[in-house]
Scaffold this active site. Structure first.
Site, PDB file in Angstrom:
ATOM      1  CG  ASP A   1      -5.558   5.128  11.313  1.00 36.17           C
ATOM      2  OD1 ASP A   1      -4.786   4.245  11.726  1.00 36.17           O
ATOM      3  OD2 ASP A   1      -6.273   4.991  10.304  1.00 36.17           O
TER       4      ASP A   1
ATOM      5  CE  LYS B   1      -3.703   2.071   2.807  1.00 40.15           C
ATOM      6  NZ  LYS B   1      -4.565   1.808   3.972  1.00 40.15           N
TER       7      LYS B   1
END
Ligand code: AMP
Length: 621
Positions: A214, A87
């Site tokens: 996050d 990713k």
């Protein structure tokens, strides 16, 4: 979501197609749905196994593909054939990632251009889009196996900082995996949905301000959201695409290596040892979330780490995330005390030091009850439910990270959609031609905050052709920018008099990292003064050049009507303006423009009057 409906025309039963929510993570991925009976978001898992699928792909010698937990085993045995953190490469060029490749055990190809990176496995090459599609394919087939029904539609989440190229790459990966990607949504938005924040539309409710922290395996995002009457708005985002739990592992590896007298060069050569240490480091980190001392062995290396040592090692990394939080608050124009709730996302928020530091910074007990590994996928499932038409109370709004605009005369950036504008968003503006009879117009689309396009990033370029011949300034070309709900930009150009039209979907060749977005913003602030001066100078030059051109045209047509003196004076004023344009002095240019205008005004008026008088002659009123 898996509703049973009756088709009124045929009377037969039909089952609504299922839409799954997918968290395509750097380290781990997973699928969730709204449970048809409990109506609760639920992560999909086989009996006795985890819902989490490690985002790891192993290619055997025959290039058969294994994804997930099974593939993870090969990280140690066959590191050069095992791909993780794909990713990180989504929508990136080699130039974007070349300095980050040293800790990756697989080979990344530099073809010397700005094209997207490829990963080399033996004699085969794979793009990050293909690699991500292998993970998505695995998730799709697992979901189909568990649900015993075909799964063709999905909502996929991406970090809030993903730009157009990265969102598009994610969408393409979905398509390649046989999924119709109905929506790409931001991870923080999904996470707050999972906490039920803003789920109910309350009329006249005061806005809820939420911080979503996050910290995953490979990326860190902090997002400030405002939720009011069921509407989600991302006020600001900040973060670092190269900061996460992997970096915690890295500092532990470095700590152990230096203790054992192993240099980083040795580790970069001995990939097997590096990978082995990495896995032990991750195990140590997880163990220290609930214990005070980790002890293990790797061959004859003794691996010891106390919780205090670990916290000292990661302290600078955790501090970095807090700096990002400060910046995000500043961008949103908020104080710490304005934040009502803090939502924790990502496996690395299980580290006690992380939780404590974030809680201390925001001066609040943080929301960590939902499994931080599942929270994003659960939120994606809620969004999927909204798209399936089952929850009409929610509307999602996001923002653009950088301004979008086109190049205008003199290389200036003309912004159509400014930074932090809400998505979806639309803007249009009219432009015209600079030259008589100009049949085409080049439209160059840029992203960035600087005044000159050369300092920004070019996204796309296209030609609006077949503009009917008209004098300069007469055609009306309307340029429209449309950013859809996924953050994909479409630019269209239309000449309004003739109706000729051209449009382009902007799929940039390669993406920008967070660092680059940040660097571009910093640059624009650092250079603001200079940029304003350059813009003023460029505008003065363009105005001067246009005046010279129109004066030239006027003289060609009307030489006979001017006195010799007027001609000589005009020629010298034009020369003076020409000279001023070559110098870096906008005031001088304006002065010379004014002088030329002063000089030409009397005879221009005279000639105009004469022309009118001539036209009127012989006409009876
Ligand atoms: P994500 O990208 O959200 O899946 O996060 C995965 C990251 O969380 C990896 O770096 C994991 O090592 C880390 N992680 C998972 N569980 C724990 C734990 N109990 N303590 C510390 N880190 C963890």
């Amino acid at each position: 979501m898996a509703k049973i409906a009756i088709n009124i025309a045929t009377g037969s039963l039909q089952q609504d197609e299922i839409i799954v929510g997918i968290d395509l993570g750097t380290t781990n991925s997973l699928v969730a749905i709204i449970h048809p009976e409990t109506k609760q978001p639920t992560a999909l898992k086989e009996h006795n196994s985890s819902a989490i699928v490690p985002s790891v792909i192993y290619f055997d010698e025959a290039n058969n593909i294994v994804v997930g937990e099974e593939a993870k085993k090969y990280l140690e045995i066959s590191p050069e054939r095992t791909i993780y953190s794909a990713k990180r490469l989504m929508g990136k060029s080699y130039g974007d990632v070349h300095d980050k490749t040293s800790l990756l055990s697989y080979k990344i190809i530099d073809d010397g251009s700005e094209s997207l990176v490829k990963v080399q496995l033996g004699d085969r090459f794979y793009s990050p889009i293909e690699l991500s599609s292998f993970i998505l394919k695995e998730l799709k087939s697992r979901a189909e196996h568990i649900l015993k029904t075909p799964v063709n539609k999905a909502v996929i989440t991406v970090p809030a900082y993903f730009n157009d190229a990265q969102r598009q790459a994610t969408r393409d990966a979905g398509k390649l995996a046989g999924l119709d990607v109905l929506r790409i949504i931001n991870e923080p938005t999904a996470a707050s949905l999972a906490y039920g924040l803003g789920l109910k539309k309350i009329a006249n409710a005061t806005p809820q301000l939420i911080a979503v922290y996050d910290l995953g395996g490979g990326t860190f995002d902090i997002s400030i959201l405002r939720i009011v009457e069921g509407i989600f708005e991302v006020l600001s985002t900040n973060g670092d695409t190269f900061l996460g739990g992997d970096d915690f592992d890295k500092v532990i590896v470095q700590h152990w290596a230096s203790r054992a007298g192993i240099s980083m060069e040795d580790l970069s050569v001995n990939k097997l040892l590096a990978q082995g240490l990495r896995l032990k480091a991750e195990a140590a980190k997880k163990y220290l979330s609930t214990s005070d001392l980790f002890e293990d062995k790797l061959e004859d290396l003794s691996l010891i780490l106390t919780k205090t040592e670990f916290e000292e090692l990661i302290f600078p990394l955790v501090s970095k995330t807090i700096d990002c939080c400060t910046n995000a608050l500043k961008d949103a124009g908020l104080k710490i005390s304005d934040i009502e709730s803090v939502v924790m996302v990502g496996g690395s928020t299980r580290v006690p030091l992380v939780k404590k530091t974030v809680s201390d910074f925001f001066d609040k007990i943080v929301n960590d009850q939902v499994n931080p590994d599942e929270v994003v996928a659960l939120g994606a499932a809620i969004q999927a439910d909204v798209l399936a038409g089952n929850n009409k109370d929610i509307l999602l709004l996001d923002i653009t990270p950088l301004s979008l605009g086109i190049e205008t005369a003199g290389g200036l950036m003309d912004v159509l959609i400014s930074r932090n504008a809400k998505i979806p968003s639309r803007a249009s503006r009219q432009y015209t031609t600079q030259v008589d009879g100009q049949a085409s117009m080049r439209i160059s689309v840029y992203q960035g905050e600087r005044d000159m396009v050369k300092d920004n990033r070019k996204l796309a370029e296209f030609n609006l052709s077949n503009i009917p011949g008209m004098p300069a300034g007469l055609p009306k070309v309307e340029i429209s920018f449309l950013i859809n709900a996924d953050g994909i930009l479409t630019v269209s150009a239309r000449e309004l008099r003739s109706g000729v039209e051209q449009s382009i979907e902007v799929k940039p060749q390669y993406g920008l990292s967070d660092e680059q977005v940040e660097a571009m913003l910093h640059d624009s602030i650092a250079n603001a003064k200079e940029d304003i001066a350059v813009r003023a100078l460029t505008e003065a030059r363009t105005e001067g050049e246009q005046l010279l051109k129109s004066t030239e045209r006027f003289l060609q047509k009307n030489t006979a009507e001017l006195t010799k003196e007027e001609l000589i004076h005009t020629a010298s004023a034009m020369q003076a303006l020409q000279l001023a344009i070559t110098m870096d002095n906008k005031d001088l240019i304006h002065q010379k423009i004014e002088a030329l205008n002063e000089l030409s005004r009397p005879y221009a008026e005279r000639i105009m009057d004469e022309a009118i008088a001539k036209a009127m002659k012989g006409k009876h009123v």
